[in-house]
Design a protein around this motif. Structure first.
Motif, PDB file in Angstrom:
ATOM      1  N   PRO A 127       0.806  -1.231   0.000  1.00 48.93           N
ATOM      2  CA  PRO A 127       0.000   0.000   0.000  1.00 48.93           C
ATOM      3  C   PRO A 127       0.836   1.277   0.000  1.00 48.93           C
ATOM      4  O   PRO A 127       0.294   2.366   0.146  1.00 48.93           O
ATOM      5  CB  PRO A 127      -0.784  -0.121   1.313  1.00 48.93           C
ATOM      6  CG  PRO A 127       0.125  -0.891   2.213  1.00 48.93           C
ATOM      7  CD  PRO A 127       0.889  -1.843   1.340  1.00 48.93           C
ATOM      8  N   GLU A 184       0.470   6.870   0.187  1.00 51.46           N
ATOM      9  CA  GLU A 184      -0.376   5.687   0.128  1.00 51.46           C
ATOM     10  C   GLU A 184      -0.860   5.471  -1.300  1.00 51.46           C
ATOM     11  O   GLU A 184      -1.091   6.425  -2.039  1.00 51.46           O
ATOM     12  CB  GLU A 184      -1.599   5.850   1.035  1.00 51.46           C
ATOM     13  CG  GLU A 184      -1.285   5.964   2.507  1.00 51.46           C
ATOM     14  CD  GLU A 184      -2.542   6.182   3.340  1.00 51.46           C
ATOM     15  OE1 GLU A 184      -3.643   6.190   2.746  1.00 51.46           O
ATOM     16  OE2 GLU A 184      -2.419   6.347   4.555  1.00 51.46           O
ATOM     17  N   ASN A 219      -3.887   4.533  -3.335  1.00 50.55           N
ATOM     18  CA  ASN A 219      -5.329   4.453  -3.152  1.00 50.55           C
ATOM     19  C   ASN A 219      -6.018   3.834  -4.366  1.00 50.55           C
ATOM     20  O   ASN A 219      -5.551   3.977  -5.493  1.00 50.55           O
ATOM     21  CB  ASN A 219      -5.910   5.847  -2.907  1.00 50.55           C
ATOM     22  CG  ASN A 219      -5.403   6.457  -1.612  1.00 50.55           C
ATOM     23  OD1 ASN A 219      -5.264   5.762  -0.605  1.00 50.55           O
ATOM     24  ND2 ASN A 219      -5.125   7.744  -1.634  1.00 50.55           N
ATOM     25  N   GLY A 226      -0.968  -5.910   2.781  1.00 52.76           N
ATOM     26  CA  GLY A 226       0.020  -4.997   3.343  1.00 52.76           C
ATOM     27  C   GLY A 226       1.405  -5.592   3.345  1.00 52.76           C
ATOM     28  O   GLY A 226       1.673  -6.625   2.722  1.00 52.76           O
ATOM     29  N   VAL A 246       2.416  -2.168   7.838  1.00 52.88           N
ATOM     30  CA  VAL A 246       1.447  -1.297   7.186  1.00 52.88           C
ATOM     31  C   VAL A 246       0.461  -2.195   6.459  1.00 52.88           C
ATOM     32  O   VAL A 246       0.859  -2.997   5.606  1.00 52.88           O
ATOM     33  CB  VAL A 246       2.111  -0.333   6.183  1.00 52.88           C
ATOM     34  CG1 VAL A 246       1.060   0.567   5.537  1.00 52.88           C
ATOM     35  CG2 VAL A 246       3.186   0.503   6.859  1.00 52.88           C
ATOM     36  N   ARG A 277      -3.656  -2.689   4.689  1.00 55.47           N
ATOM     37  CA  ARG A 277      -4.790  -2.030   4.047  1.00 55.47           C
ATOM     38  C   ARG A 277      -6.024  -2.864   4.326  1.00 55.47           C
ATOM     39  O   ARG A 277      -6.049  -4.076   4.054  1.00 55.47           O
ATOM     40  CB  ARG A 277      -4.524  -1.955   2.550  1.00 55.47           C
ATOM     41  CG  ARG A 277      -5.390  -0.976   1.802  1.00 55.47           C
ATOM     42  CD  ARG A 277      -4.848   0.417   1.885  1.00 55.47           C
ATOM     43  NE  ARG A 277      -5.502   1.277   0.897  1.00 55.47           N
ATOM     44  CZ  ARG A 277      -5.655   2.577   1.060  1.00 55.47           C
ATOM     45  NH1 ARG A 277      -5.206   3.152   2.145  1.00 55.47           N
ATOM     46  NH2 ARG A 277      -6.237   3.298   0.134  1.00 55.47           N
ATOM     47  N   SER A 308      -5.616   2.568   5.394  1.00 54.72           N
ATOM     48  CA  SER A 308      -4.300   2.078   5.805  1.00 54.72           C
ATOM     49  C   SER A 308      -4.194   2.121   7.324  1.00 54.72           C
ATOM     50  O   SER A 308      -4.564   3.115   7.958  1.00 54.72           O
ATOM     51  CB  SER A 308      -3.188   2.924   5.184  1.00 54.72           C
ATOM     52  OG  SER A 308      -3.104   2.703   3.794  1.00 54.72           O
ATOM     53  N   TYR A 318      -1.367   1.567  10.446  1.00 49.15           N
ATOM     54  CA  TYR A 318       0.075   1.553  10.718  1.00 49.15           C
ATOM     55  C   TYR A 318       0.286   1.050  12.143  1.00 49.15           C
ATOM     56  O   TYR A 318      -0.436   1.457  13.065  1.00 49.15           O
ATOM     57  CB  TYR A 318       0.655   2.954  10.575  1.00 49.15           C
ATOM     58  CG  TYR A 318       0.470   3.553   9.200  1.00 49.15           C
ATOM     59  CD1 TYR A 318       1.474   3.466   8.246  1.00 49.15           C
ATOM     60  CD2 TYR A 318      -0.726   4.188   8.855  1.00 49.15           C
ATOM     61  CE1 TYR A 318       1.299   4.005   6.981  1.00 49.15           C
ATOM     62  CE2 TYR A 318      -0.905   4.727   7.591  1.00 49.15           C
ATOM     63  CZ  TYR A 318       0.110   4.635   6.659  1.00 49.15           C
ATOM     64  OH  TYR A 318      -0.065   5.166   5.405  1.00 49.15           O
ATOM     65  N   SER A 337       7.288   5.194   6.378  1.00 52.82           N
ATOM     66  CA  SER A 337       5.835   5.329   6.377  1.00 52.82           C
ATOM     67  C   SER A 337       5.270   5.372   7.792  1.00 52.82           C
ATOM     68  O   SER A 337       4.310   6.106   8.064  1.00 52.82           O
ATOM     69  CB  SER A 337       5.203   4.173   5.593  1.00 52.82           C
ATOM     70  OG  SER A 337       5.619   4.199   4.242  1.00 52.82           O
TER      71      SER A 337
END
Length: 641
Positions: free
Chosen positions: A88, A189, A191, A253, A261, A263, A477, A479, A513
Motif C-alpha cells: 500500500p 499511500e 489508493n 500490506g 502497514v 490495508r 491504511s 500503521y 511510512s
C-alpha cells in the motif's frame, strides 16, 4: 498484453488564490475576465496512454513548474521519474532539468503538487556542479537563514508546504543560459488500487522517462520514454490487474520486523441515505480559475442527480463573500443558474467559514438536512483555523443539518482539511469524494458508518484506532509497531482478532511510512484538541526528514553556513533514494570528514558501500582514508541522484 495499464486520471486546474488578510473586510470583486476559447486536450504523449473511466477535463494545471520572479517560465527540458510500489506504499523520485533562456541569473519559484496524503522526503539541487541535499529544519529558522543568504547573493534554496497538497521552493541561482537540476522524492499511500504519477498539464518536454516497479508482481510495469512530447495523460499503473488480493476485501500490506502497514476494507454492505433537501456551496474563489467550467459541469450533474430524488436545494457561490444563486426544487436548476455562476467568475479569496455560517442560516430557514460543499478545501480568508472551522460545522446541528459532504475539485487541494469538516461534528459523518470520479455523486446518496474500532494486539503503537465515514468498499491504511517476533493479530469492528500474514519487505520504506503516520496522527490530534504538539512534530519530522506545516527543507552550501544559524548536522539523517529497483538509504557524513577521507576509487554510484553527504561528497566505507587533493573535487562531483 501487459496486465498493467496506463490511463488518464482527471486533474482539475487551479490558480493561485488572491488571499485577503484574515479579518479584513471583503475586497470588491474585479470584472470577470473573458473566457478562454478554443481550449482543447492535446494529443497523447504516448500510444500507451489511454483514457480512463473518470470524468475528463480539458484544462489541467502542470503538476510542477519553475517560474522566475519576473514571471518567466523556465522550460522543463527533462523529467525522469522512478517509482517503487510496495504493497500500500509508493515511493516516487523525480529528477528534473529546467533551462533558463535569458542572459541573466534568475531567482525562481519551484512548485509541485503531490498526491493527497503524500509526504515530501527529499529536495536536492545542483549548485556549482555539486548536488546539495535539503535539510529538514524548523520553518521559521529556515526562512531566516534563506533571507540572510539571499541578501548576500549566495546560493540557498528553501522548500516549504504551500496550499493543500502543493509544495513551493524558492530557488537561487538559476544561471544565465544555463540549467537548474532538481531532485524531489516523496512517499504516499496507494489508493484505489492504482499508482498515479501526475503528468497531464505539463508543457512540451525534451525528454520524458518513467519507470515503475511493483514489488512482488509477476509482470513488469511498462517503461514510458518519449522525446519532444506534450503529456495529455497521467502515468497510471493498475495494481488490481496484477494482484487479485488487492482488488478483494482481503487485508493486504507489508511488514518489516517491528513495523507493519496494512490495508483494510471494513465495510461491504451498501445502505441508502437519500438526499431530500440540501444547501450546495460552490467555491468560486480564484483558485478555481482554470477548472471553473468543469466545476460548473459538476454542479449541473449534481443538480440533475438531486432532481431524480425530488430534492429541494439552495445553491450559493462563495469566495470571500456568499452569493445566492438558486432556491427551489432541484429540477428547476438549469442553464440560467449556471450562467449566473459563470458571470460571477472565479475571483477573490476563499472564506469557507463564512460559507458554512450562511448555510446554517439557510438550513434553519428552509429546513435543509444536508450540506454539500464543492471546492478545494483551501481556506484563504476569514477563519482558516481548523478548530474554528470545525466549530462552524458543529453549529449546523442547531439548524437541523444532519450531514455535510464535500466534492473535492482541483489539482491543488486539501483533502485532509475537507475530511476534518465532514467528520465528527454532526449526527452522521459525510464523505470527501473526488469530484472527477465517476461514482462521486452516487456516494452522496449512500450511508456511512463511523466509530469502527481497529485493534492491533500487542502493538506498542497503532493508528488509526477507529475509522469514520466508511462506505462499502472503502480501503484504509493501518500503521502499527509491535515486537518483531510477535504475530500480527488485528480486530476490526469488534470481531475476533485474526492473524494477518503480511508479505515481508525491506525496512527503509516501511519505517519511513510509520514515521510519516506518527506525524499525521499528531497533526490530526492537534487540529481537534487543545494539545500543542508542535515541538514533538518538529522533532520527529527532523529525525525522519518529513515536511510538515512546521518544517521546511533548507539548502545551504557549507557546514559553517548551517552552524551560523545553529542548525545541527552532526548526525545527518539518511536520505531515501531508488537504486537497483529498490528503496535504499543513502548514508551521509559531514562535509569535513568526507572531504578529508575521500577515496580516489569512488565508483560514483549510490550503494551500501558509499557514504554520501549533503553536498554529494562520498567515500567508500570499506576503503582506507586517502586524502589525495587531486581527487577530492572528483569525489565531490561524481555522485549524483
Amino acid at each position: 498484453m501487459s496486465c498493467f495499464r496506463l490511463s488518464v486520471i482527471s486533474t482539475l486546474a487551479c490558480a493561485v488564490a488572491a488571499a485577503s488578510c484574515q479579518g479584513a473586510p471583503p475586497a470588491p470583486r474585479a470584472p470577470r475576465p473573458a473566457p478562454v476559447e478554443g481550449a482543447s486536450t492535446p494529443p497523447p504523449a504516448s500510444s500507451a496512454l489511454a483514457p480512463s473511466g473518470n470524468v475528463s477535463f480539458a484544462v489541467a494545471q502542470p503538476p510542477l513548474t519553475l517560474t522566475a520572479s519576473d514571471g518567466t517560465g523556465l522550460r522543463l527540458a527533462e523529467l525522469r521519474a522512478d517509482a517503487i510500489i510496495d504493497g500500500p506504499i509508493a515511493f516516487t523520485e523525480l529528477r528534473m532539468t529546467f533551462e533558463n533562456p535569458l542572459d541573466r541569473t534568475l531567482e525562481g519559484t519551484f512548485r509541485i503538487a503531490l498526491p493527497q496524503n503524500a509526504s515530501l522526503g527529499r529536495f536536492a539541487m545542483k549548485i556549482g556542479g555539486e548536488w546539495q541535499e535539503g535539510e529538514v529544519v524548523e520553518l521559521e529558522a529556515a526562512r531566516r537563514a534563506y533571507e540572510d543568504f539571499l541578501h548576500r547573493k549566495q546560493d540557498p534554496a528553501l522548500m516549504e508546504k504551500a496550499a493543500g497538497n502543493e509544495f513551493s521552493a524558492r530557488v537561487f541561482p538559476i544561471p544565465a543560459r544555463g540549467v537548474k537540476e532538481i531532485v524531489v522524492a516523496y512517499v504516499h499511500e496507494v489508493n484505489d488500487g492504482a499508482y498515479v504519477l501526475p503528468l497531464r498539464g505539463l508543457p512540451e518536454l525534451g525528454v520524458l522517462e518513467v519507470k515503475a516497479s511493483v514489488i512482488g508482481a509477476k509482470t513488469e510495469a511498462p517503461r514510458l520514454f518519449a522525446q519532444r512530447t506534450t503529456p495529455s495523460a497521467d502515468y497510471v499503473v493498475d495494481l488490481k490487474s496484477v494482484s487479485p488480493q488487492a482488488a478483494s476485501n482481503a487485508v493486504t500490506g507489508v511488514r518489516s520486523g517491528e513495523h507493519a502497514v496494512l490495508r483494510v476494507r471494513p465495510e461491504s454492505t451498501t445502505r441508502p441515505d437519500p438526499i431530500t433537501s440540501a444547501v450546495v456551496l460552490v467555491d468560486t474563489s480564484a483558485s478555481r480559475t482554470l477548472g471553473f467550467e468543469d466545476e460548473l459541469a459538476l454542479v449541473d450533474r449534481l443538480a440533475k442527480r438531486l432532481a431524480e430524488s425530488k430534492a429541494s436545494v439552495t445553491v450559493a457561490a462563495f469566495d470571500q463573500t456568499v452569493a445566492p444563486i438558486f432556491e427551489g426544487q432541484a429540477e428547476g436548476f438549469g442553464a440560467r443558474e449556471l450562467d449566473k455562476l459563470r458571470e460571477r467568475g472565479a475571483l477573490g479569496a476563499s472564506d469557507i467559514g463564512r460559507a458554512i455560517a450562511w448555510a446554517r442560516d439557510q438550513a434553519k430557514k428552509g429546513g435543509a438536512k444536508r450540506v454539500i460543499l464543492i471546492g478545494d478545501g483551501v481556506a484563504t480568508a476569514g477563519d482558516v483555523d481548523a478548530k474554528k472551522l470545525g466549530a462552524g460545522v458543529a453549529a449546523l446541528k442547531d439548524a437541523g443539518v444532519e450531514r455535510i459532504d464535500a466534492l473535492a475539485v482541483g489539482g491543488i487541494r486539501d483533502d485532509a482539511a475537507l475530511t476534518r469538516l465532514v467528520r465528527g461534528q454532526l449526527a452522521r459523518d459525510g464523505i470527501v469524494a473526488d469530484g472527477a470520479s465517476a461514482d462521486a455523486l452516487r456516494r452522496l446518496g449512500e450511508a456511512t458508518r463511523s466509530g469502527i474500532a481497529v485493534k492491533v494486539e500487542g502493538a506498542t503503537w497503532a493508528w488509526p484506532a477507529k475509522l469514520d465515514g466508511v462506505q462499502a468498499g472503502d480501503a484504509f491504511s493501518i500503521y502499527a509497531e509491535l515486537p518483531a517476533d510477535r504475530p500480527l493479530k488485528v480486530s476490526i469492528d469488534g470481531k475476533a482478532a485474526e492473524v494477518i500474514d503480511l508479505r515481508k519487505t525491506d525496512k527503509p520504506l516501511v519505517e519511513r511510512s510509520i514515521a510519516q503516520a506518527k506525524v499525521a496522527s499528531m497533526l490530526e490530534r492537534e487540529a481537534t484538541s487543545k494539545d500543542d504538539l508542535k515541538k514533538s512534530i518538529v522533532s520527529l519530522a527532523v529525525q525522519h526528514r518529513i515536511m510538515t506545516p512546521y518544517t521546511a527543507m533548507l539548502v545551504l552550501e557549507t557546514e559553517q553556513d548551517y552552524a551560523r544559524f545553529h542548525i545541527d548536522r552532526k548526525s545527518l539523517v539518511d536520505v531515501l533514494a531508488i537504486q537497483d529497483g529498490a528503496v535504499k538509504r543513502l548514508h551521509r557524513t559531514s562535509i569535513a570528514r568526507a572531504v578529508a577521507q575521500a577515496s580516489p576509487d569512488l565508483d560514483g554510484d549510490y550503494d551500501g558501500a558509499d557514504a554520501i553527504n549533503v553536498n554529494g561528497v562520498a567515500k567508500k566505507q570499506d576503503a582506507p582514508a586517502k586524502p589525495t587533493a587531486g581527487k577530492r573535487e572528483e569525489a565531490r562531483v561524481r555522485p549524483g541522484p
